[in-house]
Motif scaffolding. Structure first.
Motif: not given
Lengths: 292, 412
Positions: A224, A217, B218, B246, A215, A264, A220-221, B46-47, B220-222
């Protein structure tokens, strides 16, 4: 359970490492921390999605086009946004990268909405190509990320060490004024660095979405990857490998042994510890630290 | 004083008078067209936002359509949107902004982690709030909002979802070698409470053992592959994932990619095309939008409004916001204009039925608005899974009928 940690490292480290390379390239060439790297990662992912899903281009040509787009995007971004900031403080440029990240995310939401997407046309890349000890499968997409990372790692290592553009880049990164006195076309070198960084971000974004939902966002990965770059040393290409492995191991151990919620946060916990003990990162150069 | 100055003075006086008259006229005109103003704090970006942003879109297109038809009591409805990005502090600030502002009512389209702060501010005020999704009473550990005199919730509770999961696991019993399960649930207080206090004890009573993996996931886990590998290592035979799309979608994909072959279940609450794309016959989905059916008038109305007013979500995703629109339409209609917050609260505290043209063909009957339930009392959740033969979702047995006990956890 150890086999699961090993499989996690194999899956996560190449992704973090590839993203980390983008941070390192920009920092080494220009002395700037590029917080828009995640946003560029997302743009690459969406371009790849459009090419594969909407234009229906096969995987290899689509990836080639993404690489070309990434290079062009990086050059264009430098020419239009960052070149006019020449001579401004590094802090000002960093703030612009933060603003750029926000603008890109907003634009992606406007264009694609906030809903998640996935690549459907390339399901064959989700097939298992190898089974790890413990029965954990490795998909073709994961293997591809692994290969791409090592190709980039070796390629960029050679570029920085042996090629003229790499050496000029290092010179420009360390002292742009002196480098320009010596006849180095600093703007060209900086432009190439942004192009290379965008290229790595576009490639990692494209391969990431082969087997991940994404998506606006998704970038965000990349944070890391930032932690991996900081842990390995922000000016060290080889450090991305070590940083990525350490961060991936931390994420996995937190997940498997402690609490998924901690996973995270773990990259930043590791980053904090490393920076506290060794502010220039494990393989970074101490003399580079005052620029941050 | 020279003559020309007097003339100028007169001119100015006439001009002022004309302006006053014009502004009075404009004012009267403006008053007649003054809108009802509503506030929405939503997880719009956002996620995790796709589910809640679609709810907000549903409300927007409902009122865009209604305004085109003349609004409520001759007044249009305008909505003030604020994006809380799933951040509790921002949601609380949004609530305060609405309280201090001129909105007559407000809504929260956001996960339950944002609810306590939002509710805390609201319950200290007179501003009525109608929540788009789920509402949690004091029995929810972790600080769900205390449902107050002016705080209403008109969505499907996670408790109702969880009851459907429990029935579904009964159906899984014949499909697995060993009754061993693994679960991942979204890390928000309402869902966790329903899961921990209702789902797990209930299926344990039915002989299911926890395979060793129970996680609060969560948004927004990558990467969900570590979670998926933990599930594989737990030896689970069936998996339940309870989250918004999501995180549900990437989690389900990661579990399959990690090599899990057994039945999985999740809620189909948004992003249906993405669920279809999984083409997974062993994924059993509890359909949250079982209230509407393709081809029925309400489905058509949402679809048309979405096209006309540029909303890109599916009718099922837009439905929650649309329902809130119907609630406000009914309550503001009864309130008149201008509508005081206290009066609107009083109306929302009375029993009524959503009986507008849009509501008449909702599956399961009309929505009864009572003191304890602001949705259908008994909901029938369809269960669907992918059919490779038909290349479409097909029903997996009968729909599961669930009595919504509102906020009360029934005794096991």
């Amino acid at each position: 359970l150890f086999t699961a940690v090993f499989a996690d490292i194999l899956a996560l480290a190449p992704l973090y490492g590839t993203v980390a390379l983008g941070f390192v390239i920009i920092y080494r060439f220009t002395g700037v921390l590029n917080f828009a790297q995640g946003a560029i990662f997302s743009i690459g992912a969406y371009i790849f999605y459009v090419l594969v899903e909407q234009v229906a281009i096969p995987f290899v040509p689509a990836l080639f086009l993404v690489i070309v787009c990434g290079f062009g995007f990086g050059l264009g971004l430098y020419a239009t946004v960052f070149k006019p900031l020449s001579g401004r403080s590094v802090l000002a440029v960093i703030l612009v990268t933060i603003a750029l990240a926000t603008v890109v995310q907003g634009a992606l939401i406007l264009l694609f909405t906030a809903k998640p997407y996935s690549i459907r046309a390339l399901k064959y890349l989700e097939v298992t190509v190898q089974t790890m000890p413990g029965g954990h499968p490795v998909s073709a997409a994961t293997a591809l990320m692994f290969v791409v990372y090592f190709v980039l790692l070796i390629g960029l290592g050679l570029l920085f060490t042996y090629l003229r553009i790499g050496m000029r880049g290092r010179a420009a990164g360390e002292n742009p004024i002196l480098a320009s006195y010596r006849g180095i076309r600093v703007h060209w070198v900086f432009g190439v660095s942004w192009a290379l960084a965008a290229l790595t971000a576009f490639m990692s974004g494209s391969i990431y979405i082969l087997n991940h939902q994404f998506s606006p966002s998704a970038g965000e990965v990349a944070l890391h990857g930032f932690a991996a770059a900081m842990v390995g040393g922000l000016d060290s290409i080889g450090g991305t490998l070590l940083g990525a492995i350490i961060v991936a191991a931390g994420v996995s151990v937190a997940f498997q042994y402690v609490n998924p919620l901690l996973s995270e946060v773990m990259p930043y916990v590791i980053m904090f510890i490393i920076l506290y003990v060794r502010p220039w990162g494990i393989w970074g150069s101490p003399e580079m630290i005052d620029r941050v | 004083m020279p003559k020309h100055r007097r003339v100028s003075g007169l001119t100015v006086t006439y001009a002022l008078a004309a302006i006053l008259l014009a502004s009075a006229g404009t004012g009267a005109f403006a008053q007649a067209n003054q809108p009802y103003r509503l506030g929405v704090s939503g997880m719009l970006t956002g996620t995790g936002s796709s589910f809640y942003a679609a709810q907000a879109e549903g409300l927007r297109i409902f009122f865009d359509r209604l305004n085109e038809k003349g609004g409520i009591n001759g007044h249009p409805v305008t909505i003030v949107f604020r994006d809380n990005r799933g951040d509790p502090a921002t949601a609380a600030a949004d609530a305060q902004a609405f309280i201090d502002g001129d909105v007559v009512g407000a809504s929260l389209f956001s996960a339950s982690n944002t609810a306590p702060g939002f509710a805390q501010a609201i319950t200290r005020s007179k501003l009525p709030v109608v929540n788009a999704s789920w509402c949690y009473g004091p029995s929810v550990p972790g600080g769900g909002p205390k449902v107050a005199e002016n705080y209403f919730c008109a969505g499907i509770t996670s408790l109702a979802n969880v009851k459907a999961f429990i029935e579904l696991f009964d159906r899984f019993a014949t499909m697995v070698k060993e009754k061993k399960a693994a679960y991942g649930t979204i890390d928000v207080p309402g869902a966790l409470a329903s899961f921990n206090k209702m789902f797990i004890p209930s299926i344990e009573k039915k002989g299911w053992a926890n395979g060793g993996y129970l996680a609060a996931v969560p948004f927004n886990l990558a990467d969900y592959s570590p979670a998926a590998r933990a599930i594989i290592d737990s030896g689970a035979q069936a998996v339940n994932v309870y989250c918004v799309a999501d995180c549900t979608l990437p989690f389900l994909r990661a579990i399959r990619a990690a090599g899990f072959k057994g039945p999985m279940t999740a809620v189909l609450a948004s992003s249906e095309p993405e669920f279809r794309a999984l083409k997974d016959p062993d994924l059993y989905l509890v359909v949250n939008d079982s209230l509407i059916e393709e081809g029925k008038p309400v489905h058509k109305a949402i679809l048309e409004a979405a096209k006309r007013f540029n909303a890109r979500a599916t009718p099922g995703d837009l439905l929650d916001g649309w329902l809130i629109g119907m609630v406000y339409e009914k309550a503001l209609g009864a309130c008149g204009y201008p509508c005081a917050r206290e009066k609107l609260t009083q109306i929302l505290n009375s029993n009524f039925t959503l009986d507008s043209q849009d509501a008449i063909d909702l599956i399961g009957g009309k929505i009864e608005w009572t003191a304890t339930v602001h949705h259908l009392r008994t909901k029938a959740f369809r269960i669907v899974h992918w059919s490779n033969e038909k290349q479409a979702f097909v029903d997996f047995g009968q729909a599961i009928a669930v009595e919504d006990t509102g906020l009360v956890f029934p005794k096991l």
